[in-house]
Design an enzyme around this catalytic site. Structure first.
Site, PDB file in Angstrom:
ATOM      1  N   ASP A 432      -9.118 -60.995 -49.976  1.00  0.00           N
ATOM      2  CA  ASP A 432      -7.574 -60.587 -49.539  1.00  0.00           C
ATOM      3  C   ASP A 432      -7.668 -58.941 -50.069  1.00  0.00           C
ATOM      4  O   ASP A 432      -6.687 -58.545 -50.226  1.00  0.00           O
ATOM      5  CB  ASP A 432      -6.779 -60.732 -50.415  1.00  0.00           C
ATOM      6  CG  ASP A 432      -7.074 -62.748 -50.487  1.00  0.00           C
ATOM      7  OD1 ASP A 432      -7.360 -63.169 -49.605  1.00  0.00           O
ATOM      8  OD2 ASP A 432      -6.317 -63.534 -51.697  1.00  0.00           O
ATOM      9  N   GLU A 511      -5.661 -66.608 -43.467  1.00  0.00           N
ATOM     10  CA  GLU A 511      -4.299 -67.110 -43.442  1.00  0.00           C
ATOM     11  C   GLU A 511      -3.077 -66.391 -42.803  1.00  0.00           C
ATOM     12  O   GLU A 511      -2.767 -66.533 -42.225  1.00  0.00           O
ATOM     13  CB  GLU A 511      -3.737 -67.559 -45.303  1.00  0.00           C
ATOM     14  CG  GLU A 511      -2.848 -68.451 -44.868  1.00  0.00           C
ATOM     15  CD  GLU A 511      -2.652 -69.172 -46.489  1.00  0.00           C
ATOM     16  OE1 GLU A 511      -2.767 -70.267 -46.894  1.00  0.00           O
ATOM     17  OE2 GLU A 511      -2.136 -68.747 -47.575  1.00  0.00           O
ATOM     18  N   GLU A 515      -0.115 -60.209 -42.966  1.00  0.00           N
ATOM     19  CA  GLU A 515      -0.756 -59.298 -44.415  1.00  0.00           C
ATOM     20  C   GLU A 515      -1.702 -57.953 -43.804  1.00  0.00           C
ATOM     21  O   GLU A 515      -1.590 -57.170 -44.441  1.00  0.00           O
ATOM     22  CB  GLU A 515      -0.541 -59.826 -45.556  1.00  0.00           C
ATOM     23  CG  GLU A 515      -0.002 -61.045 -46.896  1.00  0.00           C
ATOM     24  CD  GLU A 515       0.231 -61.335 -47.702  1.00  0.00           C
ATOM     25  OE1 GLU A 515      -0.945 -62.205 -48.050  1.00  0.00           O
ATOM     26  OE2 GLU A 515       0.774 -60.835 -48.425  1.00  0.00           O
TER      27      GLU A 515
END
Ligand SMILES: *[C@@H]1O[C@H](CO)[C@@H](O)[C@H](O)[C@H]1NC(C)=O
Ligand SMILES: *[C@@H]1O[C@H](CO)[C@@H](O)[C@H](O)[C@H]1NC(C)=O
Ligand SMILES: *[C@@H]1O[C@H](CO)[C@@H](O)[C@H](O)[C@H]1NC(C)=O
Ligand SMILES: *[C@@H]1O[C@H](CO)[C@@H](O)[C@H](O)[C@H]1NC(C)=O
Ligand SMILES: *[C@@H]1O[C@H](CO)[C@@H](O)[C@H](O)[C@H]1NC(C)=O
Ligand SMILES: *[C@@H]1O[C@H](CO)[C@@H](O)[C@H](O)[C@H]1NC(C)=O
Ligand SMILES: *[C@@H]1O[C@H](CO)[C@@H](O)[C@H](O)[C@H]1NC(C)=O
Ligand SMILES: *[C@@H]1O[C@H](CO)[C@@H](O)[C@H](O)[C@H]1NC(C)=O
Ligand SMILES: *[C@@H]1O[C@H](CO)[C@@H](O)[C@H](O)[C@H]1NC(C)=O
Ligand SMILES: *[C@@H]1O[C@H](CO)[C@@H](O)[C@H](O)[C@H]1NC(C)=O
Length: 681
Positions: A432, A511, A515
């Protein structure tokens, strides 16, 4: 001090990139993580002095036991115990997911390999590039795993007998006159063709094929549909093989793939549906009817050792494209005053790099909304808040967390992630990064815009954060860079992966596409703030590609044919996209929580959101598919907000009414942002 060397290479119009040398990049304090795997387990020693990829298509091969499968389109390969197993996967689909199934159709090794010592590594990555990885399987096989090659190609480095076993039975086995081509039929219906650079004597018995000693190059391809036309295509292109492939950034919105090949003749590769959409047909020739199936859609034969891809231009801007409806200004001003009044940096309770970054970006939006509607009175307070929240992360004084530099893989980790694989959502094992840092970059871009003196002061740290996932120089070619090349972005799939150094049987995954878009968009905004055109260009290009890939593989339109009908009929958006799987669930919610599945693909709500959701017919399908979920007990207003935001794209008045009823917003969102959005449609 930072020195940026801009190279404009005359004659070869390679993109004007900014090279950031290690000595010029701010270094966060170096720290030895206690949870990171040791890269020396599977990378060859000469690669270890450069930053290494942490979110790549071959990650499974270099972490854990290195023995989980990876998808090298169109085949899945698995390497273990000095062997490499090859699968042309079948696809299982129901309404919950669609997934490719690995079956070891052919398993290649050196015959009579004395029981490999399994405590030692039996395979090593000897090189890698944007589009390939070279795997040396002990003792003498070198596999050139180049993405999109219809042939699996390997070199037998020494005179050794090789062995190919199958889970199935060999039912047909036909060499040609010169013993450089064998047609191998299996009892599962598959036909494989083996080509060799030199004659090879192969014999078969039951489910095993063995050779006499051989040295040279072997290529193995599945014959798609067992069709003779495809066979002549494979024959024709069997003697030119790729060993590496690079993606070159040229000009704006232009990427060139260039393969390094050997042998004779032209190079045959396979293109995925997004390649086909972006490819400049002047650079290549499509082979009609020659295709392989894939969870990513049909992979189609393309001839040419260089392709030019032209993603749609995206104009990265601070404000909405059409401007805000003037009559709405008083409403937005009221909300904005209220939201800004609520900003208080001293009562933030989270120390998580993710949630903290979201709060920073949320406040930064308020400054831009203030600018866009000419309510600049709010800016000083926002500016102070941004300084108070961002500075401690940049100068290392934040209490309870902070950025550190990990030398082993070459990247940032957080204090909390330095001894935990789960803290900060796995930031410490390279999960991430683009998500978390993207939020900080948004805040930094806005603050540097409204306060250029601050911007200059913190530019070294700001660029170091950005370069963690936006470095262009190649680790293997340029040992002088601090960070691995494009940490999250996959230059073949043209989207990012969020999963770092965790072994996953389905490969990498991502996912939240929104973002990811935010990360590249925010980097481009930072380029605007710092008047750095190359950063604007790279950020915009990556934004464009991430959006294309999202629309291709995550956004599922009712009449799409990419996924099987039973998946498409029940899913308007993919939850988690894996290398070989499309899931309807989220990491944090089951498939039925559709408002969350929609929301995680929308947040944060930004000017670029309108480009990501430019297909209004699709937006309507997505919202209508989601709305019934809002009746579920326990649905929060935070998630409802994103559904209404999208509804506002085609049903503004109803959406506005819904928004006004909300009593709360996502921690990265605010009423002023929602009103700004709805009144700028
Ligand atoms: C490697 O070989 C051993 C013994 O033959 C076997 O138990 C093990 O499952 C193999 N590993 C893999 C990943 O196939
Ligand atoms: C391939 O063969 C090797 C033995 O050479 C075995 O250890 C390995 O488990 C096999 N791989 C698969 C996926 O079956
Ligand atoms: C879903 O559709 C695919 C392709 O048509 C089919 O092979 C599969 O059996 C279906 N799955 C179920 C659970 O019906
Ligand atoms: C889809 O298949 C998986 C695996 O068999 C199963 O667990 C799941 O319940 C299935 N989903 C539906 C909706 O039937
Ligand atoms: C296998 O490798 C381990 C670790 O390198 C070593 O300690 C051991 O002696 C080896 N065993 C054999 C049989 O070679
Ligand atoms: C295993 O490791 C030991 C010690 O490092 C080395 O001597 C041996 O040659 C290795 N065996 C193989 C098969 O690589
Ligand atoms: C065998 O097949 C190879 C590869 O297509 C070809 O180059 C060669 O000429 C063939 N040999 C004969 C005798 O047909
Ligand atoms: C933080 O402070 C602001 C302004 O003083 C206040 O409105 C808000 O409720 C506070 N939040 C928390 C979590 O204490
Ligand atoms: C900000 O929050 C802190 C801690 O909750 C509180 O003491 C302080 O009064 C707040 N400041 C303002 C301006 O409301
Ligand atoms: C992990 O690191 C944090 C931050 O430095 C520290 O507070 C914590 O005690 C450490 N935990 C362990 C198990 O070492």
């Amino acid at each position: 001090m930072l020195i940026f060397l801009s190279f404009i290479l005359l004659f070869t119009p390679v993109y004007t990139t900014t090279i950031h040398r290690k000595s010029d990049v701010y270094t966060f304090p170096e720290f030895k993580s206690t949870v990171l795997p040791d890269p020396s387990a599977f990378f060859s020693p000469d690669l270890l002095s450069s930053p290494l990829p942490t979110n790549s298509f071959f990650q499974n091969l270099v972490i854990g036991n290195g023995d989980q499968p990876e998808y090298i389109h169109p085949y899945i390969i698995q390497t273990s115990n000095s062997s490499l197993a090859l699968s042309y996967p079948s696809i299982f689909t129901n309404s919950s997911f669609t997934q490719q199934i690995f079956t070891p159709d052919l398993n290649i090794s050196v015959s009579n390999n004395p029981n490999p010592n399994r405590t030692n590594r039996t395979h090593v990555v000897s090189s890698f590039s944007d589009l390939s990885v070279t795997l040396d399987v002990q003792p003498s096989l070198r596999f050139f795993l180049v993405r999109g090659s219809p042939f699996l190609t390997f070199q037998v480095l020494q005179n050794v007998p090789i062995s190919i076993s199958t889970l199935h039975k060999v039912r047909a086995f036909v060499p040609n006159g010169s013993k450089t081509k064998y047609k191998i039929g299996l009892n599962n219906g598959q036909v494989w063709i083996l080509y060799s650079s030199d004659p090879i004597k192969l014999t078969t018995e039951g489910s095993k094929i063995t050779s006499e000693s051989f040295r040279g190059v072997i290529r193995i391809a599945l014959l798609p549909n067992g069709d003779s036309k495809a066979e002549s295509v494979l024959d024709k292109f069997s003697s030119c093989y790729p060993v590496a492939g690079h993606a070159l950034f040229r000009g704006s919105f232009n990427v060139e793939y260039r393969w390094k090949d050997r042998g004779v003749g032209d190079l045959l590769m396979l293109a995925n549906p997004l390649h086909l959409r972006l490819i400049d047909h002047k650079s290549i020739k499509v082979v009609d009817g020659f295709k392989y199936k894939s969870v990513d859609g049909d992979l189609v034969g393309v001839v040419g050792s260089s392709w030019v891809l032209k993603p749609d231009p995206v104009k990265v801007d601070w404000y909405s494209s059409k401007g805000v409806d003037k009559e709405s200004y008083p409403q937005i001003v009221k909300a904005l005053d209220e939201d800004v009044k609520g900003l208080n940096s001293s009562n933030i309770s989270t120390t998580s790099s993710y949630f903290y970054g979201k709060l920073v970006a949320r406040a930064a939006r308020m400054a831009l909304i203030g600018e866009e509607i000419g309510h600049v009175e709010v800016i000083p307070k926002v500016k102070q808040y941004l300084k108070d929240t961002i500075e401690p992360w940049l100068d290392g004084t934040f209490v309870g967390n902070g950025f550190l530099y990990d030398k082993s893989w070459g990247g940032l980790i957080t204090t909390q992630g330095s001894n935990s694989t789960t803290a900060d959502f796995g930031f410490g094992i390279y999960n991430d990064h683009h998500f978390h840092i993207g939020y900080f970059l948004y805040g930094i871009a806005v603050l540097a815009k409204i306060d250029p003196i601050w911007g200059r002061k913190y530019k070294p740290q700001a660029y170091s954060l950005m370069l963690d996932f936006m470095t262009l120089s190649k680790g293997s070619d340029d040992s002088d860079s601090m960070y691995t090349r494009l940490r999250s972005f996959d230059l073949w799939k043209l989207h990012s992966w969020a999963a770092g150094l965790t072994v996953f049987e389905n490969g990498r995954n991502q996912e939240s596409t929104s973002e990811a878009v935010n990360a590249y968009y925010s980097a481009a905004l930072m380029g605007l703030a710092y008047e750095d055109p190359s950063l604007v260009a790279v950020g915009s290009l990556l934004t464009s590609m991430e959006i294309h890939a999202t629309q291709t593989w995550w956004h599922v339109k009712e009449d799409d044919k990419l996924y099987a009908a039973n998946f498409t009929s029940e899913n308007r958006v993919v939850g988690i996209l894996w290398s070989i799987k499309r899931d309807s669930v989220l990491w944090f919610a089951p498939a039925e929580f559709k408002e969350m599945r929609l929301g995680i693909q929308v947040l944060p709500l930004l000017p670029v959101t309108e480009i990501l959701f430019s297909d209004l017919e699709y937006v309507k399908q997505l919202v209508e598919w989601t709305l019934p979920s809002l009746k579920r007990e326990g649905v929060t207003d935070a998630w409802r907000g994103f559904v209404y935001a999208l509804e506002g794209l085609y049903e503004k008045d109803i959406a506005l009414k819904n928004i006004k009823k909300l009593t709360g917003h996502d921690d990265g969102n605010s009423l002023s942002n929602m009103l700004w959005w709805i009144f700028s449609r």
